[in-house]
Design a protein around this motif. Sequence first.
Motif, PDB file in Angstrom:
ATOM      1  N   GLU A   1       8.338   7.447  -3.409  1.00  0.00           N
ATOM      2  CA  GLU A   1       7.204   6.610  -3.197  1.00  0.00           C
ATOM      3  C   GLU A   1       5.535   7.690  -3.346  1.00  0.00           C
ATOM      4  O   GLU A   1       4.758   7.130  -3.911  1.00  0.00           O
ATOM      5  N   PHE A   2       6.091   8.356  -2.384  1.00  0.00           N
ATOM      6  CA  PHE A   2       4.545   9.385  -2.080  1.00  0.00           C
ATOM      7  C   PHE A   2       5.421  10.570  -3.680  1.00  0.00           C
ATOM      8  O   PHE A   2       3.782  11.191  -3.854  1.00  0.00           O
ATOM      9  N   GLY A   3       6.151  10.206  -4.348  1.00  0.00           N
ATOM     10  CA  GLY A   3       5.383  11.389  -5.792  1.00  0.00           C
ATOM     11  C   GLY A   3       6.198  12.990  -5.004  1.00  0.00           C
ATOM     12  O   GLY A   3       6.428  13.770  -6.059  1.00  0.00           O
ATOM     13  N   ASP A   4       7.071  12.779  -4.086  1.00  0.00           N
ATOM     14  CA  ASP A   4       7.202  14.238  -3.300  1.00  0.00           C
ATOM     15  C   ASP A   4       9.497  14.212  -4.066  1.00  0.00           C
ATOM     16  O   ASP A   4      10.051  13.848  -3.638  1.00  0.00           O
ATOM     17  N   TYR A   5       9.828  14.519  -5.431  1.00  0.00           N
ATOM     18  CA  TYR A   5      10.987  14.041  -5.782  1.00  0.00           C
ATOM     19  C   TYR A   5      11.745  15.141  -5.315  1.00  0.00           C
ATOM     20  O   TYR A   5      13.091  15.516  -4.853  1.00  0.00           O
ATOM     21  N   GLY A   6      11.083  16.334  -4.944  1.00  0.00           N
ATOM     22  CA  GLY A   6      11.855  17.047  -4.462  1.00  0.00           C
ATOM     23  C   GLY A   6      12.071  17.670  -2.895  1.00  0.00           C
ATOM     24  O   GLY A   6      13.421  17.735  -2.783  1.00  0.00           O
ATOM     25  N   LEU A   7      11.819  16.487  -2.428  1.00  0.00           N
ATOM     26  CA  LEU A   7      11.693  16.094  -1.174  1.00  0.00           C
ATOM     27  C   LEU A   7      13.055  14.798  -1.070  1.00  0.00           C
ATOM     28  O   LEU A   7      14.210  15.486  -0.375  1.00  0.00           O
ATOM     29  N   ALA A   8      12.897  14.024  -2.117  1.00  0.00           N
ATOM     30  CA  ALA A   8      13.216  12.642  -2.606  1.00  0.00           C
ATOM     31  C   ALA A   8      15.150  13.269  -2.358  1.00  0.00           C
ATOM     32  O   ALA A   8      16.100  13.460  -1.824  1.00  0.00           O
ATOM     33  N   ASN A   9      15.057  14.074  -3.327  1.00  0.00           N
ATOM     34  CA  ASN A   9      16.687  15.231  -3.954  1.00  0.00           C
ATOM     35  C   ASN A   9      17.267  15.447  -2.362  1.00  0.00           C
ATOM     36  O   ASN A   9      18.150  15.590  -2.204  1.00  0.00           O
ATOM     37  N   GLU A  10      16.425  16.174  -1.931  1.00  0.00           N
ATOM     38  CA  GLU A  10      16.777  16.928  -0.425  1.00  0.00           C
ATOM     39  C   GLU A  10      17.575  16.124   0.468  1.00  0.00           C
ATOM     40  O   GLU A  10      18.652  16.412   0.945  1.00  0.00           O
TER      41      GLU A  10
ATOM     42  N   MET B   1       0.783  -1.198   0.221  1.00  0.00           N
ATOM     43  CA  MET B   1       0.095  -0.020   0.027  1.00  0.00           C
ATOM     44  C   MET B   1       1.310   1.544  -0.151  1.00  0.00           C
ATOM     45  O   MET B   1       1.590   1.696   0.533  1.00  0.00           O
ATOM     46  N   ALA B   2       0.094   2.189  -0.359  1.00  0.00           N
ATOM     47  CA  ALA B   2       1.293   3.524  -0.610  1.00  0.00           C
ATOM     48  C   ALA B   2       1.536   3.867   0.485  1.00  0.00           C
ATOM     49  O   ALA B   2       0.903   4.447   0.725  1.00  0.00           O
ATOM     50  N   ILE B   3       2.144   4.885   0.633  1.00  0.00           N
ATOM     51  CA  ILE B   3       2.831   5.512   2.030  1.00  0.00           C
ATOM     52  C   ILE B   3       1.519   6.743   1.723  1.00  0.00           C
ATOM     53  O   ILE B   3       1.078   7.812   0.575  1.00  0.00           O
ATOM     54  N   THR B   4       0.930   7.035   2.840  1.00  0.00           N
ATOM     55  CA  THR B   4       0.312   8.352   2.745  1.00  0.00           C
ATOM     56  C   THR B   4       0.372   9.743   3.317  1.00  0.00           C
ATOM     57  O   THR B   4       1.958   9.324   3.825  1.00  0.00           O
ATOM     58  N   LYS B   5       0.332  10.892   3.323  1.00  0.00           N
ATOM     59  CA  LYS B   5       0.835  12.209   3.688  1.00  0.00           C
ATOM     60  C   LYS B   5       0.823  12.028   4.973  1.00  0.00           C
ATOM     61  O   LYS B   5       1.931  12.415   5.989  1.00  0.00           O
ATOM     62  N   GLU B   6       0.701  11.543   5.641  1.00  0.00           N
ATOM     63  CA  GLU B   6       0.357  11.597   7.108  1.00  0.00           C
ATOM     64  C   GLU B   6       1.375  10.265   8.335  1.00  0.00           C
ATOM     65  O   GLU B   6       1.670  11.027   8.623  1.00  0.00           O
ATOM     66  N   GLU B   7       1.815  10.209   7.204  1.00  0.00           N
ATOM     67  CA  GLU B   7       2.754   8.724   7.896  1.00  0.00           C
ATOM     68  C   GLU B   7       4.214   9.439   7.281  1.00  0.00           C
ATOM     69  O   GLU B   7       4.976   8.846   8.313  1.00  0.00           O
ATOM     70  N   LEU B   8       3.927   9.854   6.182  1.00  0.00           N
ATOM     71  CA  LEU B   8       5.444  11.032   5.122  1.00  0.00           C
ATOM     72  C   LEU B   8       6.021  11.841   6.561  1.00  0.00           C
ATOM     73  O   LEU B   8       6.683  12.113   7.108  1.00  0.00           O
ATOM     74  N   ILE B   9       3.888  12.855   7.253  1.00  0.00           N
ATOM     75  CA  ILE B   9       4.619  14.008   8.046  1.00  0.00           C
ATOM     76  C   ILE B   9       5.503  13.443   9.202  1.00  0.00           C
ATOM     77  O   ILE B   9       6.002  13.844  10.214  1.00  0.00           O
ATOM     78  N   GLN B  10       4.607  12.187   9.851  1.00  0.00           N
ATOM     79  CA  GLN B  10       5.589  11.292  11.322  1.00  0.00           C
ATOM     80  C   GLN B  10       6.655  11.008  10.819  1.00  0.00           C
ATOM     81  O   GLN B  10       7.431  10.975  11.544  1.00  0.00           O
ATOM     82  N   GLY B  11       6.804  10.807   9.778  1.00  0.00           N
ATOM     83  CA  GLY B  11       8.338   9.834   9.385  1.00  0.00           C
ATOM     84  C   GLY B  11       9.278  11.413   9.634  1.00  0.00           C
ATOM     85  O   GLY B  11       9.972  10.920  10.804  1.00  0.00           O
ATOM     86  N   LEU B  12       8.642  12.344   9.168  1.00  0.00           N
ATOM     87  CA  LEU B  12       9.839  13.784   8.959  1.00  0.00           C
ATOM     88  C   LEU B  12       9.624  14.501  10.188  1.00  0.00           C
ATOM     89  O   LEU B  12      10.996  14.880  10.777  1.00  0.00           O
ATOM     90  N   ASN B  13       9.241  14.543  11.334  1.00  0.00           N
ATOM     91  CA  ASN B  13       8.661  14.719  12.564  1.00  0.00           C
ATOM     92  C   ASN B  13       9.416  14.301  13.121  1.00  0.00           C
ATOM     93  O   ASN B  13      10.426  14.623  14.139  1.00  0.00           O
ATOM     94  N   GLU B  14       9.836  12.803  13.412  1.00  0.00           N
ATOM     95  CA  GLU B  14      10.876  11.927  13.980  1.00  0.00           C
ATOM     96  C   GLU B  14      12.496  12.252  13.385  1.00  0.00           C
ATOM     97  O   GLU B  14      12.785  12.491  13.958  1.00  0.00           O
ATOM     98  N   ASP B  15      11.899  12.481  11.881  1.00  0.00           N
ATOM     99  CA  ASP B  15      13.999  12.782  11.790  1.00  0.00           C
ATOM    100  C   ASP B  15      13.926  14.315  12.450  1.00  0.00           C
ATOM    101  O   ASP B  15      15.153  14.921  12.368  1.00  0.00           O
ATOM    102  N   LEU B  16      13.049  15.605  12.599  1.00  0.00           N
ATOM    103  CA  LEU B  16      13.357  16.499  12.373  1.00  0.00           C
ATOM    104  C   LEU B  16      13.903  16.308  14.219  1.00  0.00           C
ATOM    105  O   LEU B  16      14.687  17.258  14.350  1.00  0.00           O
ATOM    106  N   ALA B  17      13.062  15.980  14.831  1.00  0.00           N
ATOM    107  CA  ALA B  17      13.568  15.175  16.542  1.00  0.00           C
ATOM    108  C   ALA B  17      15.268  14.740  16.656  1.00  0.00           C
ATOM    109  O   ALA B  17      15.580  15.080  17.228  1.00  0.00           O
ATOM    110  N   ASN B  18      15.612  14.575  15.810  1.00  0.00           N
ATOM    111  CA  ASN B  18      16.318  14.113  15.559  1.00  0.00           C
ATOM    112  C   ASN B  18      17.737  14.816  15.255  1.00  0.00           C
ATOM    113  O   ASN B  18      18.829  14.461  15.542  1.00  0.00           O
ATOM    114  N   GLU B  19      17.268  15.864  14.242  1.00  0.00           N
ATOM    115  CA  GLU B  19      18.251  16.734  14.269  1.00  0.00           C
ATOM    116  C   GLU B  19      18.157  17.859  15.020  1.00  0.00           C
ATOM    117  O   GLU B  19      19.023  18.230  15.388  1.00  0.00           O
ATOM    118  N   TYR B  20      16.919  18.199  16.087  1.00  0.00           N
ATOM    119  CA  TYR B  20      17.480  18.908  16.893  1.00  0.00           C
ATOM    120  C   TYR B  20      18.550  18.410  18.071  1.00  0.00           C
ATOM    121  O   TYR B  20      18.441  18.963  18.638  1.00  0.00           O
TER     122      TYR B  20
END
Length: 140
Positions: A110-119, A1-20
């Motif tokens: 998978e979500f189709g955000d190639y700009g984010l993938a590139n970042e 099943m394709a990733i949802t926007k909510e799942e992507l946001i949740q993952g990015l928030n985990e990343d953000l907490a670890n950058e902090y």
Amino acid sequence: MAITKEELIQGLNEDLANEYQAIIMYLTYAASVKGMEREQLQNFFEKEIADELNHAKMLANKITALGGTPVTQPAPVPPAANAKEMLQNVLKAETETIQRYVKRMKQAEEFGDYGLANELHEMISEETHHKEETEKILGV
Ligand SMILES: [Fe+2]
Ligand SMILES: [Fe+2]
């Protein structure tokens, strides 16, 4: 099943907490490191802060662009009794961050955000550089 926007946001928030976490870890270790190599290690730790701050900015901006709310709590910073433990904690954190970004990059594609993938691709390069420099200092 394709990733949802909510799942992507949740993952990015985990990343953000670890950058902090990374920002606080480098700042704290730079201030605390003792011994003969203090000056070099202080400079080394301080030098990483700017990169991690840029990563945090990118993630927070992407989270809001996706309609999410950026977290404000960092992941906990591991304590370290000496310079070697600091470097080992840094190596572990950078290694885990690379693994998270590889996973996130695939999710972004998978979500189709190639700009984010590139970042994320660029961030993987920078975190790999941090990891390799830490390995050289540790001699591993
Ligand atoms: Fe980072
Ligand atoms: Fe890093």
